[in-house]
Design a protein around this motif. Structure first.
Motif, short mmCIF file in Angstrom:
data_model
loop_
_atom_site.label_atom_id
_atom_site.label_comp_id
_atom_site.label_asym_id
_atom_site.label_seq_id
_atom_site.Cartn_x
_atom_site.Cartn_y
_atom_site.Cartn_z
N ASN A 134 0.82 -1.21 0.00
CA ASN A 134 0.00 0.00 0.00
C ASN A 134 0.86 1.26 0.00
O ASN A 134 0.48 2.28 -0.59
N PHE A 227 -11.29 -11.31 -1.81
CA PHE A 227 -10.23 -10.59 -2.52
C PHE A 227 -9.37 -11.54 -3.35
O PHE A 227 -9.14 -11.31 -4.54
N HIS A 231 -9.28 -11.61 -7.26
CA HIS A 231 -8.05 -11.07 -7.81
C HIS A 231 -7.36 -12.05 -8.75
O HIS A 231 -6.87 -11.65 -9.82
N GLN A 266 -11.18 -4.13 -2.08
CA GLN A 266 -10.30 -4.81 -3.03
C GLN A 266 -11.11 -5.48 -4.14
O GLN A 266 -10.68 -5.51 -5.30
N ASN A 270 -10.80 -4.51 -8.24
CA ASN A 270 -10.65 -5.54 -9.26
C ASN A 270 -11.69 -5.33 -10.36
O ASN A 270 -11.38 -5.38 -11.55
N LEU A 308 -6.70 3.30 -4.14
CA LEU A 308 -8.12 2.96 -4.16
C LEU A 308 -8.96 4.14 -4.64
O LEU A 308 -9.89 3.97 -5.44
N GLY A 372 0.23 -0.49 -4.78
CA GLY A 372 -0.37 -1.49 -5.67
C GLY A 372 0.71 -2.21 -6.44
O GLY A 372 1.90 -1.86 -6.40
N GLN A 376 -1.38 -3.87 -11.59
CA GLN A 376 -2.49 -2.98 -11.24
C GLN A 376 -2.23 -1.57 -11.74
O GLN A 376 -3.14 -0.90 -12.26
#
Length: 407
Positions: A134, A227, A231, A266, A270, A308, A372, A376
């Motif tokens: 993060n 998640f 993911h 999360q 996605n 996010l 990330g 991503q």
């Protein structure tokens, strides 16, 4: 799980609480759906500070203001019962308390101290990697996971953590070896190592191999937390999209990526990331965007995580939630990279592609500051490229129109 973790001391008067903590560790590390077993530990021994801290961590991984509020009483109880805890437990509790206050750097430092002093504490290593990812601390992620992976009697989960850190740091071939070794030790219960292996293959341009591998292990994802389930399927959908199989990618979106746990951040990113990639390839679905936006609107001022927030902004702009989108853009201006990307996303949504490209350009070489994973973050690279392409097309059309009128 690394059996050495079960030998680490836990300050509790309840064998039931200790067993529940060990079960929680297994669920956390294997991305299982049963991590809430930690609340059995809290019920068995409410004064067990480590159990209370781990319970808080479950809420904090939601990465929402609501999660912080839910974590707070568990942190208060953990801190009030810290006096007789071991140094490992004290650092863990203080790390989670700092996390609850939004101080992720302090949390990382304290969890890293735990791993350095007790490298068998794979729970601390896992929580630390979540925060390091993060915080865009890829160098630190490699160091922390390396300590956990280097201990005698190696733990498959620790090797999987290190495989991911290696790939994110540009060491794909070494990452591939660590991921394969992790899966030799823990073939069916380490979707994070599976994920790391897929990352490594993709970074080595072995897309067909990555797709085949992920399909071969997908039968085990149904036991996962939402998640990890969504993911890993997200990765498969991206591969299908890259190979030109838009129908397959959309089917994965509808059946595996969106709708498992719509309230989880999360899962939301996605879905947003995949649907916007489909959008840039010509697929439009106002209904799907509206459904996602219904679940993210209201978070535009939380400020939990910039990475996010930028995904939330995409959903808000694509569903024409202009007031919420404008609030979020304003909120993100305090960070130069996120602020530039936010302006670019907003311009792109309005069809102002030259302005979008101009906004993205100064941030392009600083995307790794967002956190990330590398795959991503590719979303923002693709929006930039699409903005450039569309702005160039618009200029070309305008020139052709001028020539036609002049003729």
């Amino acid at each position: 799980m690394n059996e050495e973790y079960t030998y680490l001391p836990i300050t509790t008067c309840s064998p039931t609480a200790a067993l529940a903590i060990h079960a929680f560790a297994e669920e956390l590390l294997s991305h299982g759906a049963g991590a809430r077993v930690i609340f059995d530990a809290v019920a068995a021994d409410p004064e067990c500070a480590l159990a209370q801290a781990y319970a808080a961590a479950i809420y904090l991984t939601q990465m929402t203001r609501e999660g912080q509020v839910q974590a707070a009483p568990h942190i208060v109880t953990a801190l009030s019962n810290i006096a007789f805890c071991s140094r490992r437990e004290i650092d863990t509790i203080n790390a989670i308390a700092a996390w609850g206050q939004g101080d992720e750097r302090t949390a990382i430092t304290k969890l890293r101290n735990v791993v350095e002093g007790s490298p068998h504490d794979v729970v601390a290593a896992k929580l630390c990697q979540i925060l390091e990812l993060n915080d865009a601390d890829y160098v630190g992620m490699l160091r922390t996971s390396g300590m956990a992976a280097a201990v005698e009697g190696r733990c498959g989960y620790a090797l999987g953590l290190h495989a991911f850190a290696l790939e994110q740091s540009g060491h794909s071939e070494v990452a591939l070896r660590f991921a394969r070794r992790a899966l030799e030790l823990n073939a069916d219960r380490d979707p994070w190592a599976q994920h790391a292996l897929a990352h490594a293959l993709l970074s080595m341009d072995q897309m067909i191999e990555a797709r085949a591998f992920l399909h071969s292990v997908s039968h085990g994802w149904d036991r996962c937390s939402s998640f990890m389930l969504t993911h890993n399927w997200w990765h498969l959908a991206l591969i299908e999209l890259e190979l030109g199989n838009k129908t397959a990618a959309l089917q994965i979106f509808d059946e595996k990526v969106w709708g498992v746990r719509k309230g989880h951040a999360q899962d939301q990113i996605n879905a947003i990331s995949l649907l916007f990639r489909l959008e840039m390839q010509g697929f439009h679905s106002a209904q799907r965007w509206a459904d996602i936006a219904d679940h993210v609107e209201g978070r535009e001022t939380e400020g939990i995580n910039r990475f996010l927030d930028l995904h939330y902004l995409i959903a808000l702009t694509q569903s024409k939630r202009t007031d919420a989108a404008d609030r979020l853009v304003a909120h993100l201006q305090s960070n130069r990279v996120a602020g530039a990307l936010a302006r670019g996303i907003l311009a792109y949504a309005y069809g102002e592609y030259r302005e979008a490209a101009a906004a993205f350009a100064p941030a392009f070489h600083h995307l790794d500051e967002l956190g990330g994973s590398n795959i991503q973050r590719e979303l923002f690279e693709q929006i930039f490229a699409d903005s450039v392409r569309k702005s160039t097309c618009n200029i070309t059309r305008a020139v052709h129109e001028q020539h036609r009128v002049a003729a």
